[in-house]
Every structure is written in structure tokens, then in C-alpha cells.
Design an enzyme around this catalytic site. Structure first.
Site, PDB file in Angstrom:
ATOM      1  N   ASN A 214       0.844  -1.202   0.000  1.00 26.57           N
ATOM      2  CA  ASN A 214       0.000   0.000   0.000  1.00 26.57           C
ATOM      3  C   ASN A 214       0.876   1.249   0.000  1.00 26.57           C
ATOM      4  O   ASN A 214       2.099   1.149  -0.017  1.00 26.57           O
ATOM      5  CB  ASN A 214      -0.954  -0.030   1.196  1.00 26.57           C
ATOM      6  CG  ASN A 214      -0.192  -0.147   2.498  1.00 26.57           C
ATOM      7  OD1 ASN A 214       0.595   0.717   2.844  1.00 26.57           O
ATOM      8  ND2 ASN A 214      -0.392  -1.255   3.205  1.00 26.57           N
ATOM      9  N   ASP A 285      -4.810  -6.197   5.237  1.00 24.70           N
ATOM     10  CA  ASP A 285      -5.833  -7.020   5.884  1.00 24.70           C
ATOM     11  C   ASP A 285      -5.838  -8.438   5.310  1.00 24.70           C
ATOM     12  O   ASP A 285      -6.256  -9.379   5.980  1.00 24.70           O
ATOM     13  CB  ASP A 285      -7.207  -6.377   5.687  1.00 24.70           C
ATOM     14  CG  ASP A 285      -7.323  -5.083   6.494  1.00 24.70           C
ATOM     15  OD1 ASP A 285      -6.764  -5.043   7.601  1.00 24.70           O
ATOM     16  OD2 ASP A 285      -7.944  -4.124   6.002  1.00 24.70           O
ATOM     17  N   PHE A 329      -3.978   3.238  15.197  1.00 25.16           N
ATOM     18  CA  PHE A 329      -4.268   4.301  14.233  1.00 25.16           C
ATOM     19  C   PHE A 329      -5.508   3.919  13.438  1.00 25.16           C
ATOM     20  O   PHE A 329      -5.769   2.738  13.205  1.00 25.16           O
ATOM     21  CB  PHE A 329      -3.076   4.512  13.275  1.00 25.16           C
ATOM     22  CG  PHE A 329      -2.099   5.513  13.808  1.00 25.16           C
ATOM     23  CD1 PHE A 329      -1.281   5.189  14.880  1.00 25.16           C
ATOM     24  CD2 PHE A 329      -2.007   6.792  13.260  1.00 25.16           C
ATOM     25  CE1 PHE A 329      -0.387   6.122  15.398  1.00 25.16           C
ATOM     26  CE2 PHE A 329      -1.119   7.727  13.768  1.00 25.16           C
ATOM     27  CZ  PHE A 329      -0.309   7.393  14.848  1.00 25.16           C
ATOM     28  N   LYS A 343     -12.887   0.827  16.437  1.00 31.53           N
ATOM     29  CA  LYS A 343     -11.588   0.131  16.422  1.00 31.53           C
ATOM     30  C   LYS A 343     -10.963   0.116  17.823  1.00 31.53           C
ATOM     31  O   LYS A 343     -10.386  -0.882  18.243  1.00 31.53           O
ATOM     32  CB  LYS A 343     -10.628   0.815  15.440  1.00 31.53           C
ATOM     33  CG  LYS A 343     -10.900   0.363  14.015  1.00 31.53           C
ATOM     34  CD  LYS A 343     -10.113   1.081  12.960  1.00 31.53           C
ATOM     35  CE  LYS A 343     -10.800   0.801  11.628  1.00 31.53           C
ATOM     36  NZ  LYS A 343     -10.271   1.526  10.504  1.00 31.53           N
ATOM     37  N   LYS A 347     -10.312  -3.468  19.376  1.00 31.08           N
ATOM     38  CA  LYS A 347      -8.915  -3.904  19.486  1.00 31.08           C
ATOM     39  C   LYS A 347      -8.342  -3.645  20.882  1.00 31.08           C
ATOM     40  O   LYS A 347      -7.156  -3.845  21.121  1.00 31.08           O
ATOM     41  CB  LYS A 347      -8.073  -3.220  18.407  1.00 31.08           C
ATOM     42  CG  LYS A 347      -8.657  -3.466  17.001  1.00 31.08           C
ATOM     43  CD  LYS A 347      -7.723  -3.109  15.891  1.00 31.08           C
ATOM     44  CE  LYS A 347      -8.422  -3.267  14.545  1.00 31.08           C
ATOM     45  NZ  LYS A 347      -7.514  -3.342  13.416  1.00 31.08           N
TER      46      LYS A 347
HETATM   47  N1  CTP Z   1      -3.895  -3.254  12.269  1.00 30.28           N
HETATM   48  C1  CTP Z   1      -3.157  -4.348  12.653  1.00 30.28           C
HETATM   49  N2  CTP Z   1      -3.239  -5.522  11.959  1.00 30.28           N
HETATM   50  C2  CTP Z   1      -4.049  -5.629  10.885  1.00 30.28           C
HETATM   51  C3  CTP Z   1      -4.814  -4.511  10.463  1.00 30.28           C
HETATM   52  C4  CTP Z   1      -4.706  -3.345  11.180  1.00 30.28           C
HETATM   53  O1  CTP Z   1      -2.418  -4.254  13.647  1.00 30.28           O
HETATM   54  N3  CTP Z   1      -4.098  -6.778  10.222  1.00 30.28           N
HETATM   55  C5  CTP Z   1      -3.800  -2.026  13.042  1.00 30.28           C
HETATM   56  C6  CTP Z   1      -3.208  -0.858  12.291  1.00 30.28           C
HETATM   57  O2  CTP Z   1      -1.801  -0.800  12.436  1.00 30.28           O
HETATM   58  C7  CTP Z   1      -3.890   0.328  12.965  1.00 30.28           C
HETATM   59  C8  CTP Z   1      -5.242  -0.218  13.378  1.00 30.28           C
HETATM   60  O3  CTP Z   1      -5.091  -1.638  13.412  1.00 30.28           O
HETATM   61  O4  CTP Z   1      -3.217   0.743  14.116  1.00 30.28           O
HETATM   62  C9  CTP Z   1      -6.366   0.114  12.463  1.00 30.28           C
HETATM   63  O5  CTP Z   1      -6.032  -0.229  11.156  1.00 30.28           O
HETATM   64  P1  CTP Z   1      -7.098  -0.153   9.998  1.00 30.28           P
HETATM   65  O6  CTP Z   1      -6.538  -0.754   8.755  1.00 30.28           O
HETATM   66  O7  CTP Z   1      -7.648   1.229   9.928  1.00 30.28           O
HETATM   67  O8  CTP Z   1      -8.202  -1.080  10.638  1.00 30.28           O
HETATM   68  P2  CTP Z   1      -8.900  -2.371  10.199  1.00 30.28           P
HETATM   69  O9  CTP Z   1      -9.193  -3.131  11.426  1.00 30.28           O
HETATM   70  O10 CTP Z   1      -8.134  -3.061   9.134  1.00 30.28           O
HETATM   71  O11 CTP Z   1     -10.275  -1.809   9.675  1.00 30.28           O
HETATM   72  P3  CTP Z   1     -10.825  -1.450   8.225  1.00 30.28           P
HETATM   73  O12 CTP Z   1      -9.733  -1.853   7.237  1.00 30.28           O
HETATM   74  O13 CTP Z   1     -12.020  -2.242   8.128  1.00 30.28           O
HETATM   75  O14 CTP Z   1     -11.045   0.011   8.276  1.00 30.28           O
END
Ligand code: CTP
Length: 410
Positions: A214, A285, A329, A343, A347
Site C-alpha cells: 500500500n 488485511d 491508528f 476500532k 482492538k
Molecule cells: N492493524 C493491525 N493488523 C491488521 C490490520 C490493522 O495491527 N491486520 C492495526 C493498524 O496498524 C492500525 C489499526 O489496526 O493501528 C487500524 O487499522 P485499519 O486498517 O484502519 O483497521 P482495520 O481493522 O483493518 O479496519 P478497516 O480496514 O475495516 O477500516
């Protein structure tokens, strides 16, 4: 200003070596304890007796001239130093430092020391601009070596240009500033704390030549690492794919990772001993269900790539935490507060830093950010557009204010 500071002064062989006498004398006058190491070439320009008299201590020139049988001199000096200052630093010593050579007392000590290193280059203008010297200095700067830029003017070789050793009083001023900052850090709000920061995007391999990633530049994570160090923390920076330059040097340990799984493993290695964990990384993800170990060949007109869910690192940390302060974040394009709070709860983090990545001056790749900080009660702070470093400082101030007790047992 320098009372009690232990400085190893390395003098190398350029015409500017004569200025090392004045530098040494000024450091001693400011209260520093100075031990001088001279290279074989340096003693052709200035005598050991001069430096011995000014530093009031024996001068080291030969790795094998062990003055005290109880210790190994270069290791002893390397361990003793609060700072190793090389002034003047010739192109030769800079090259040796960059390459890791250890063929005399000074280069051996430089390789053996864990103390911060500062170098004041002095050489002919064309040497200073030579790509090899530029490359070596960049390499060293990345490793945390500090440079006192040479001045411009008439050089001993007759050329006018950059390459003249900075004046001794200026070098002393830089040394004083360095110790001031270092002492400030040891009293900082995060002194004695371990902070783990993740930065950048993860890389999920499809085959040996293709991957999914990304746009994360890593800049926000790098700024957080820098700000945590400023507050006195020992920082572990776990970085995926980034375009920005990671901060380096004392107080920040950099670990490179690729996939979300690698990042999880790296974070877990440090989790038990950390006080704060900041998940600024953009973790993929999903990853390809199969990672081919040979380059995939094209076949039909369409291709379907099956993806499977990655581990959610932050969620795992939220479940496993035993006192660690967790900061997540949330990069959103709409309903920022709603998604951020969701979140935070899902989390189990202590703070979540949210931003609307569609607004100008916020998000991926930019040097500024516009964030809101939330805790379980809701909005804590809405920050204006600030540089990422300033944003990071504010986030860490909030976190430091909420850390309780002496920290996690290690
Ligand atoms: N994060 C993580 N591990 C993942 C995905 C996200 O540790 N597999 C962490 C990111 O580093 C960030 C937080 O979770 O601190 C939120 O990440 P984000 O991508 O916004 O959240 P998601 O849970 O993936 O939600 P969505 O993509 O549905 O918005």
C-alpha cells in the site's frame, strides 16, 4: 558545561590537525576529561607532547602500545567514552569508518565503541565533494554519526571552497549542545521506558517477483520513533515498506519486516518488555492464499487471486496486553469518530489516533497530519494541521501522561 563528560578526541592527519590543540584545550577548560588518540599521520603535523600537555593525560597512537597491562587500551577507551569526537576527520578515516576497517588505534576504538560518534571533516574541496566521500558520509550519518560541517574559505591547498575544519569554539558549542540534549533526554517523560513503533506498509508476496502493498510512506511511524527518543525512551522501530528515511542512531533500534506475519512476530518478540506499543503501520488485511515459490506464468484472459485474512496485530496485542499502553491508528475516509471508537473498543487499545485521509495535509505520504486522539471516553484532543513530528510529540505527551507506575517488569 562539560563537567564530568568523557571525550575521546581522535586526531587524524591533515593540516588542520594543529587546530586539535586548541580544541582539546577548550574542551578541558569546559570541564571535560579528554583522552587523545592520534593517527600515524596526525603526529607528522602536531606532536603527541602537545596533546598530552593540553589533555593532561597520555596520548594513544599505537594499538599495541599497552600502557596498562590490566586493560586492553582500545576497548577500555571505547567503553570509557561518553563521546568520540574525530577532529579533524580526513577523507581516509571517514572511508575507514564507513567500511568498518580497524587497522590502527583510532579506527579500532571507533569500531569498538558504543558511544555516540561525532566527526568534523577537513579536506580539500574536491575531496569533500567526491562521490566516494559523499557516499561514506551518508552511510555514516544513517548509522547515527554526527557531522560538524566544515566551513568555507581559503583552504591550505590554495583552493577556496568548503573543507576547512570548523573553528574549535564552534565544535565545542556543538559538543555542548549534544550533551545538553542527551541530558535533557535522560530526564524526559519516557526515560527508562521501552516504546515499540511499527511503521510503513506490509508487503504480501504473490510470487518471488510480485507482491501486494500500500501507499504508506512510514513517515508518521518514523516521527513517532523520533519523538519517543526525544522524550528519553528506548525505541524499537519495526518498519515494513517505506519511502521516507528512518531515524537512526542511539536510542532507536530498527528492524525491517515484510509481511503482516513478520511484523506480528517482530512485535511479539518485544511485547513483554515494552511499555508502549504504537501501531502506526498500514497492515494489509489480506494476503494471497498461496505464495508461489516460482514466478507465476500467465494463462487465461482473466486471473483470480484468492486472498485470506491476515492476523490483526493490534487486536492480538489488545487481547494479550498485561499493562502495556497500546496506541492504534485509524485512517478513515468518512465517519471518522464512529470508526475510530469502534476500532478502539474492538482492538482494546488505550488510545486511537484517527485521521480523515481525504483531507488535504493529512495521511499517506504527506509531511503533515491532522489527527484526533480518542480514548475509551471519547475525544481527548483534536490537533490542528501540524508536521508529523509535532503531531507525534503531542501523541506521546498524552501517552506519557497516562503511563502509570515504574513500567512493565523486564
Ligand atoms: N492493524 C493491525 N493488523 C491488521 C490490520 C490493522 O495491527 N491486520 C492495526 C493498524 O496498524 C492500525 C489499526 O489496526 O493501528 C487500524 O487499522 P485499519 O486498517 O484502519 O483497521 P482495520 O481493522 O483493518 O479496519 P478497516 O480496514 O475495516 O477500516
Amino acid at each position: 558545561m562539560l563537567t564530568g563528560k568523557k571525550i575521546v578526541l581522535g586526531v587524524t592527519g591533515g593540516i588542520a590537525a594543529f587546530k586539535a590543540a586548541s580544541l582539546c584545550s577548550k574542551l578541558v577548560k569546559q570541564g571535560a576529561e579528554v583522552r587523545v588518540i592520534m593517527t600515524e599521520s596526525a603526529v607528522k603535523f602536531i606532536t603527541e607532547l602537545t596533546m598530552q600537555t593540553l589533555s593532561k593525560a597520555p596520548v594513544f597512537t599505537d594499538t599495541f602500545d599497552e600502557k596498562d597491562p590490566a586493560v586492553i587500551a582500545h576497548i577500555n577507551l571505547a567503553d570509557w567514552a561518553d563521546l568520540v569526537l574525530v577532529a579533524p576527520a580526513t577523507a581516509n578515516i571517514i572511508a575507514k569508518m564507513a567500511a568498518g576497517l580497524a587497522d590502527d588505534m583510532l579506527s579500532t576504538t571507533l569500531l569498538a565503541t558504543e558511544a555516540p560518534i561525532m566527526a568534523a571533516p577537513a579536506m580539500n574541496v574536491h575531496m569533500y565533494q567526491h562521490p566516494a566521500v559523499v557516499r561514506n558520509m551518508n552511510e555514516l550519518a544513517q548509522r547515527g554519526v554526527m557531522f560538524v560541517e566544515p566551513g568555507s574559505g581559503l583552504l591550505a591547498c590554495g583552493y577556496v571552497g568548503k573543507g576547512r575544519l570548523e573553528e574549535p569554539e564552534q565544535i565545542v558549542a556543538v559538543v555542548e549542545r549534544f550533551f545538553e540534549q542527551q541530558d535533557g533526554r535522560s530526564k524526559g517523560a519516557l526515560a527508562g521506558k521501552k516504546v515499540v513503533v511499527t511503521a510503513g506498509g506490509t508487503v504480501e508476496r504473490i510470487d518471488p517477483v510480485r507482491y501486494i502493498t500500500n501507499d504508506s510512506s512510514g513517515k508518521m511511524g518514523f516521527a513517532l520513533a523520533e519523538a519517543a527518543r526525544e522524550l528519553g525512551a528506548e525505541v524499537v522501530l519495526i518498519a515494513g515498506s517505506t519511502t521516507g528515511q528512518p531515524p537512526a542512531g542511539k536510542g532507536i533500534e530498527l528492524e525491517r519486516v515484510q509481511s503482516a506475519q513478520n511484523m506480528y512476530d517482530a512485535v511479539m518478540r518485544h511485547f513483554d518488555s515494552s511499555d508502549i506499543v504504537i501501531k502506526a503501520a498500514a497492515v494489509a488485511d489480506y494476503r494471497p492464499a498461496v505464495q508461489a515459490d516460482r514466478k507465476m506464468k500467465k494463462s487465461g484472459d482473466t486471473m483470480t487471486l484468492e486472498l485470506v485474512k491476515n492476523i490483526d496485530i493490534l487486536e492480538q496485542l489488545g487481547q494479550k496486553k498485561t499493562g502495556q499502553f497500546l496506541i492504534g491508528f485509524a485512517a478513515e475516509t468518512n465517519d471518522v469518530e464512529h470508526y475510530a471508537m469502534d476500532k478502539l473498543r474492538r482492538k482494546n487499545c488505550d488510545l486511537i489516533v484517527a485521521n480523515d485521509v481525504t483531507s488535504e495535509g493529512a495521511g499517506f505520504g504527506t509531511d503533515t497530519n491532522i489527527v484526533q486522539i480518542y480514548d475509551h471516553e471519547g475525544l481527548v484532543e483534536r490537533l490542528p494541521q501540524l508536521s508529523k513530528l509535532e503531531t507525534a510529540r503531542r501523541i506521546l505527551e498524552v501517552a506519557a501522561g497516562r503511563l502509570e507506575g515504574p513500567g512493565v517488569e523486564r
